[in-house]
Motif scaffolding. Structure first.
Motif, mmCIF file in Angstrom:
data_model
loop_
_atom_site.group_PDB
_atom_site.id
_atom_site.type_symbol
_atom_site.label_atom_id
_atom_site.label_comp_id
_atom_site.label_asym_id
_atom_site.label_seq_id
_atom_site.Cartn_x
_atom_site.Cartn_y
_atom_site.Cartn_z
ATOM 1 N N GLY A 144 35.378 46.912 40.477
ATOM 2 C CA GLY A 144 36.592 46.537 40.911
ATOM 3 C C GLY A 144 37.653 45.791 40.134
ATOM 4 O O GLY A 144 38.769 45.277 40.383
ATOM 5 N N ALA A 145 36.843 45.158 38.976
ATOM 6 C CA ALA A 145 37.855 44.187 38.258
ATOM 7 C C ALA A 145 38.799 44.868 37.022
ATOM 8 O O ALA A 145 38.258 46.064 36.710
ATOM 9 C CB ALA A 145 36.917 43.272 37.445
ATOM 10 N N ASP A 146 40.001 44.468 36.807
ATOM 11 C CA ASP A 146 40.626 45.314 36.082
ATOM 12 C C ASP A 146 41.059 44.283 34.854
ATOM 13 O O ASP A 146 42.251 43.368 34.972
ATOM 14 C CB ASP A 146 42.075 45.876 36.794
ATOM 15 C CG ASP A 146 43.037 46.571 35.734
ATOM 16 O OD1 ASP A 146 42.830 46.719 34.751
ATOM 17 O OD2 ASP A 146 44.129 46.653 36.269
ATOM 18 N N ALA A 147 40.458 44.334 33.770
ATOM 19 C CA ALA A 147 40.701 43.363 32.557
ATOM 20 C C ALA A 147 42.026 43.498 31.973
ATOM 21 O O ALA A 147 42.513 42.474 31.699
ATOM 22 C CB ALA A 147 39.390 43.547 31.680
ATOM 23 N N VAL A 148 42.433 44.663 31.829
ATOM 24 C CA VAL A 148 43.478 45.044 31.196
ATOM 25 C C VAL A 148 44.899 44.508 32.082
ATOM 26 O O VAL A 148 45.760 43.740 31.586
ATOM 27 C CB VAL A 148 43.749 46.488 30.778
ATOM 28 C CG1 VAL A 148 45.103 46.817 30.160
ATOM 29 C CG2 VAL A 148 42.735 46.895 29.834
ATOM 30 N N GLY A 149 44.524 44.814 33.380
ATOM 31 C CA GLY A 149 45.589 44.432 34.337
ATOM 32 C C GLY A 149 45.823 42.799 34.374
ATOM 33 O O GLY A 149 46.741 42.013 34.432
#
Length: 781
Positions: A144-149
């Motif tokens: 569920g994590a979005d490192a780029v965002g």
């Protein structure tokens, strides 16, 4: 989960040099140690030095001793240890944090929304008193994590130095746990401030883009050094973090104009404009010009746009009022409009009497974007127009580029002037470092000229981050042995270079590549190919004076073509390592987008970022898919528009500066001919399949770390590998080593019989028909 029944090991701590692990809170352990503790990769562990902290345990990379624990600098600081000291490691039970309270710098606590901080800390384990970075935990994917965002949000809210920002964990609930993990349900709050999900942020002049980076201490770096940093030097047990006082610390004065290295001309022009509007308005009126001023300062992120405005305004004795555009854009429409009106009213009030004021709008594209401007834009434009029309008030906005701003801002009665700031060159970076390190004790071996050459693409904000990274390394290393005084050494600065990622490479978009220390000297054979690449790519970047003296325009692009597996990408990595270039990698049709105008915008953005990070190499892999012959595609003209955009960037009205384009393909006949004419990808270099001596050199390079039995004759083996590409030869060595491992996991060498068995698995991949076509194309060219 601590106590007498919990397994524990005592290891020798060493500092991680991996840029990937930097400031992630990671401890790397030998696989035997992980097994002894009953751990799997990315489990939480308790690390006990002079202080107890928690970290994520990961398998060690490379040959390390089972008695060694490799910690990144953040974990080492939190544990209060230095390299070479003993540290205890044990499993720890993790509790999901229900609430988490953090403290940080004034800039971070006012500019960064709590929700953004929670996203950055998701997946990390913390304990109260720890200092943690805002770099996302992207080593082990978090569901569920979005490192780029998250990186994009941090960059938009905090500016270019978000990668070096630290926060301190003040408290966590439930209060019974020793280790807490941050998850989607965690409610995060700034100490004394807003909670997760709140968009209410205090208006503060410090919430502008990075400023103050010439002072002795970075004003936009981290919060004050967290617990453990002093202990890392003195060996004392760190105290709990002090509670922030009610009064905010005074903002440091901006640097003097003489310290604006590389931007003296821009500062002089802005100073002249302010002088005319503030002190000699009657002269403009007499000559038929309105005594008003609106300026747009453009330049790469972190280059020092806001600092330049503050310095020039201070010299003109003008009061600066900041309208935080990203902060206002994060609010609801009504609250955002009120914040804009308040800032504009304060600017007009500050110019009462004979006083002068500058309304500074950093990152104005957040409020007035070029594409799809919000309804709020009309209100913002009206308020700014009223400010410009006021006496003794100047409007200065900053942006990364004029194309990113709503064109209505550039109206004649608003912002009608523009100043451009370029990224610093080698000499400017060295001089910037001298200014930044003016108050820092340096070792006798420090050569800032070398550091300037080793930091291509670094802007002022990156150099601030480098200074802080080097300071942390020096503190962890301990006091110098010569005179008992801690000094910054050349190794500290060189080590920091590998850990700091330039702002120009941190944006989302095309991939960036690190050479891993590979140079052209490590490439076996290919003498003619390497010489051609050196002349075409490295000479223009290394010896521009020679080209200027002879009146020759350096080539802008090179096409590498040859059979698959021939080493084209490997050559590109070696070229980047030799010239210490920043590399932007575009694979195949990554730039193609079905929406009209998006593909062209992506091409323009790619080359803009490359110029910001110059000297840079733009690598177009599988360029035949990216730029096919025009008129033959069935994709509604998307490929044709991409080809046109590439042609414009390569040979347009604005020439590329210190940027070389390198294309690679195994189907050169499919590329649009216009892309291959002089002035574009004008130099075409054939990478032939390796002959027997080249195959022998490739086998030796691939097997340099593999112990070979006495019956292995690589020269004779290379003679029998007709049709094998460079990739096939490397795969053969790997398969032979795996064959030896299948025979016995205790094998100590690879025999000729195992190479023979590997040849039955790894077959030659070169297609004779394709080779004939490529050789025919090469003979025509």
């Amino acid at each position: 989960m601590t106590g007498p029944g919990v397994p524990q090991v005592t290891l020798t701590a060493q500092l991680s040099t991996s840029a990937t692990d930097a400031r992630r809170g990671v401890v790397r352990l030998h696989t035997e140690v992980l097994a002894a503790l009953g751990l799997v990769a990315w489990d939480a562990v308790r690390v006990v030095g002079t202080r107890a902290t928690v970290a994520l345990a990961a398998p060690a990379t490379g040959p390390v001793s089972p008695g060694t624990a490799t910690l990144d600098e953040t974990a080492m600081v939190n544990a209060g240890i230095v390299a070479g000291t003993a540290v205890a490691v044990e499993p720890v039970e993790v509790t999901a944090a229900r609430t988490l309270t953090v403290a940080g710098s004034r800039l971070a606590s006012t500019a960064v929304a709590p929700e953004t901080v929670r996203l950055a800390l998701t997946g990390k384990v913390v304990t109260p008193g720890d200092t943690v970075s805002l770099l996302p935990q992207d080593l082990a994917p978090v569901p569920g994590a979005d490192a780029v965002g998250t990186r994009t949000r941090l960059s938009a809210e905090l500016g270019g130095t978000w990668t070096t920002e630290l926060v301190t964990v003040v408290a966590a609930e439930p209060g019974t746990g020793a280790a807490f993990v941050v998850g989607p349900s965690t409610v995060l709050e700034w100490q004394g401030g807003a909670r997760t999900g709140s968009v209410e942020q205090a208006a503060s002049s410090a919430a502008s883009s990075p400023s103050g980076f010439f002072a002795g201490v970075p004003t936009t770096g981290a919060a004050a050094p967290g617990p453990g940093l002093a202990a890392a030097v003195t060996g004392a047990t760190p105290a709990a973090p002090p509670a922030p006082t009610a009064a905010a610390p005074a903002e440091p004065p901006p640097p003097t104009v003489s310290d604006l290295v590389g931007h003296q001309d821009a500062a002089r022009r802005l100073g002249e404009w302010l002088e005319l509007v503030f002190r000699r308005p009657e002269l403009l009126t007499r000559l038929g010009a309105a005594p008003r001023l609106g300026v747009l300062v453009v330049g790469p992120e972190g280059v020092g746009r806001t600092t330049l405005v503050r310095s020039v305004a201070a010299e003109a004795e003008a009061h600066v009022v900041v309208l935080d555009a990203p902060g206002a854009a994060a609010l609801e429409a009504g609250a955002a409009a009120e914040r804009v009106r308040t800032a504009c009213r304060r600017a007009r009030e500050a110019a009462s009497g004979q006083a002068r004021a500058v309304l500074l709008v950093p990152d104005v594209e957040a409020l007035l974007p070029a594409s799809d401007p919000p309804p709020l834009a009309t209100v913002v434009l009206d308020e700014l127009r009223a400010v410009v029309a006021s006496e003794r008030v100047a409007l200065v906005a900053t942006a990364q580029g004029p194309e990113s701003v709503d064109p209505r801002l550039r109206a004649p009665d608003l912002v009608d002037r523009e100043l451009g700031l370029a990224a610093p060159g080698d000499r400017d970076r060295a001089e910037l470092l001298r200014v930044l390190l003016r108050e820092v004790p340096l070792g006798g071996d420090v050569d800032l000229g070398v550091i300037g050459l080793r930091t291509p693409g670094f802007v002022a904000a990156d150099l601030v981050a480098l200074r802080r990274e080097a300071a942390v390394r020096a503190a962890l290393r301990g006091p110098g042995a010569d005179d008992g005084e801690l000094r910054l050494c050349q190794d500290d600065l060189l080590g920091a270079v590998t850990s700091v990622r330039p702002v120009a490479l941190s944006s989302s978009g095309s991939q960036t590549l690190h050479s891993g220390g590979l140079t052209l000297d490590d490439v076996g054979d290919m003498t003619e190919t390497k010489q051609a690449l050196t002349e075409t790519v490295l000479w223009p970047l290394s010896y521009p004076d020679s080209f200027a003296r002879l009146g020759v325009e350096p080539p802008r692009g090179v096409l590498l073509y040859g059979p698959p597996g021939g080493g084209k990408t490997y050559l590109m990595r070696a070229l980047a390592g030799t010239g210490r270039l920043n590399v932007f990698v575009v694979k195949g049709a990554e730039l193609l987008d079905k929406y009209v105008g998006e593909s062209e915008r992506a091409v323009r953005e790619l080359f803009r970022r490359a110029e910001d990070a110059a000297p840079a190499l733009v690598f177009l892999d599988e360029v035949d898919a990216l730029a096919p012959r025009r008129g033959g595609s069935s994709d509604a003209g998307v490929a044709d528009r991409v080809v046109a955009a590439l042609l414009t960037e390569l040979d347009g009205a604005t020439p590329l500066r210190d940027v070389v384009v390198l294309g690679a393909t195994n189907r050169p006949e499919l590329i649009d001919p216009a892309l291959l004419r002089p002035g574009r990808l004008e130099r075409q270099i054939y990478v032939p399949p390796p002959d027997a001596p080249a195959r022998a050199a490739i086998l030796r390079a691939a097997a340099k770390a593999t112990p070979l039995a006495s019956d292995v004759d690589l020269d004779a083996l290379a003679e029998d590998l007709a049709g094998y590409s460079a990739a096939d030869c490397s795969a053969l060595v790997r398969e032979a080593a795996l064959t030896a491992m299948r025979a016995s996991l205790d094998s100590t060498e690879v025999t000729a019989a195992q190479f023979a068995a590997a040849r039955q698995v790894v077959r030659p991949s070169l297609d004779p028909r394709q080779l004939a076509e490529l050789e025919a194309y090469a003979s025509r060219g």
